[in-house]
Design a protein around this motif. Sequence first.
Motif, PDB file in Angstrom:
ATOM      1  N   PHE A  35     -24.299  11.735  30.149  1.00  0.00           N
ATOM      2  CA  PHE A  35     -24.380  10.987  31.400  1.00  0.00           C
ATOM      3  C   PHE A  35     -23.956   9.525  31.336  1.00  0.00           C
ATOM      4  O   PHE A  35     -23.622   8.943  32.358  1.00  0.00           O
ATOM      5  N   SER A  68     -15.367  19.647  41.915  1.00  0.00           N
ATOM      6  CA  SER A  68     -16.738  19.936  42.356  1.00  0.00           C
ATOM      7  C   SER A  68     -17.277  18.796  43.215  1.00  0.00           C
ATOM      8  O   SER A  68     -18.030  19.032  44.164  1.00  0.00           O
ATOM      9  N   THR A  69     -16.868  17.569  42.919  1.00  0.00           N
ATOM     10  CA  THR A  69     -17.277  16.430  43.736  1.00  0.00           C
ATOM     11  C   THR A  69     -16.748  16.573  45.157  1.00  0.00           C
ATOM     12  O   THR A  69     -17.484  16.376  46.129  1.00  0.00           O
ATOM     13  N   MET A 120     -14.498  18.099  37.314  1.00  0.00           N
ATOM     14  CA  MET A 120     -15.633  17.483  38.002  1.00  0.00           C
ATOM     15  C   MET A 120     -15.195  16.882  39.340  1.00  0.00           C
ATOM     16  O   MET A 120     -15.973  16.861  40.301  1.00  0.00           O
ATOM     17  N   TYR A 133     -14.293  14.891  34.495  1.00  0.00           N
ATOM     18  CA  TYR A 133     -15.315  14.309  33.622  1.00  0.00           C
ATOM     19  C   TYR A 133     -14.686  13.580  32.442  1.00  0.00           C
ATOM     20  O   TYR A 133     -13.756  14.081  31.814  1.00  0.00           O
ATOM     21  N   THR A 164     -22.850  11.309  37.340  1.00  0.00           N
ATOM     22  CA  THR A 164     -23.870  12.199  37.918  1.00  0.00           C
ATOM     23  C   THR A 164     -23.303  13.557  38.337  1.00  0.00           C
ATOM     24  O   THR A 164     -23.910  14.265  39.137  1.00  0.00           O
ATOM     25  N   TYR A 165     -22.134  13.904  37.835  1.00  0.00           N
ATOM     26  CA  TYR A 165     -21.538  15.235  38.041  1.00  0.00           C
ATOM     27  C   TYR A 165     -21.374  15.605  39.513  1.00  0.00           C
ATOM     28  O   TYR A 165     -21.491  16.766  39.885  1.00  0.00           O
TER      29      TYR A 165
END
Length: 183
Positions: free
Chosen positions: A30, A170-171, A167, A96, A135-136
């Motif tokens: 993280f 997905s965001t 990532m 990411y 924060t993914y």
Amino acid sequence: GVIVIVFLIVAIVIIIAIIVGLVWGFKTAFVRNNVRLMDLDSDSLAEFKEMFCEGFKYIDNTPYKQVATQSYDGLRLEGRFYENDSNTTIILFHGYRSDGRFDFACVVQYYMKLGLNVLVVDQRASGKSEGRLITYGIKERHDVARWIEFVNKEFAPKNIFLSGVSMGASTVMMASNLNLPDN
């Protein structure tokens, strides 16, 4: 008595090992560290190195405007805006442990040839953007909304497309559940 003392020592060592492991895992997963997961010298990207280098040349030598917006929690978010005199803008969100320049070096030219304006962003805790924690997509999805507000205010396009890799994808998907503008 000796068995109890040995048991306590073993239990304490195990607890300490678990705590150290958890702290290490959290920091690794993280906390910003500016270490990219993939680099051009890795074996997995060797066959694409020339293509990446050409992409870097294109995006670094094509005029762009360094832009910034502020996240809902006060971070400065940075991006590169490639103007193409279009009424459609695509906003690109990287993966990411990467940044916009690296993940999209090979596609900016493609989108420009399609006639789109292109905004390549550095997500929070990545690249030139501020932030300490990744924060993914949990906080980053709200950054998507801020970038849309920024583009609408500064450039007023008729249409906005959102795209991401890993990532970033997905965001974008998480952001689709927010109350986004109609365009």
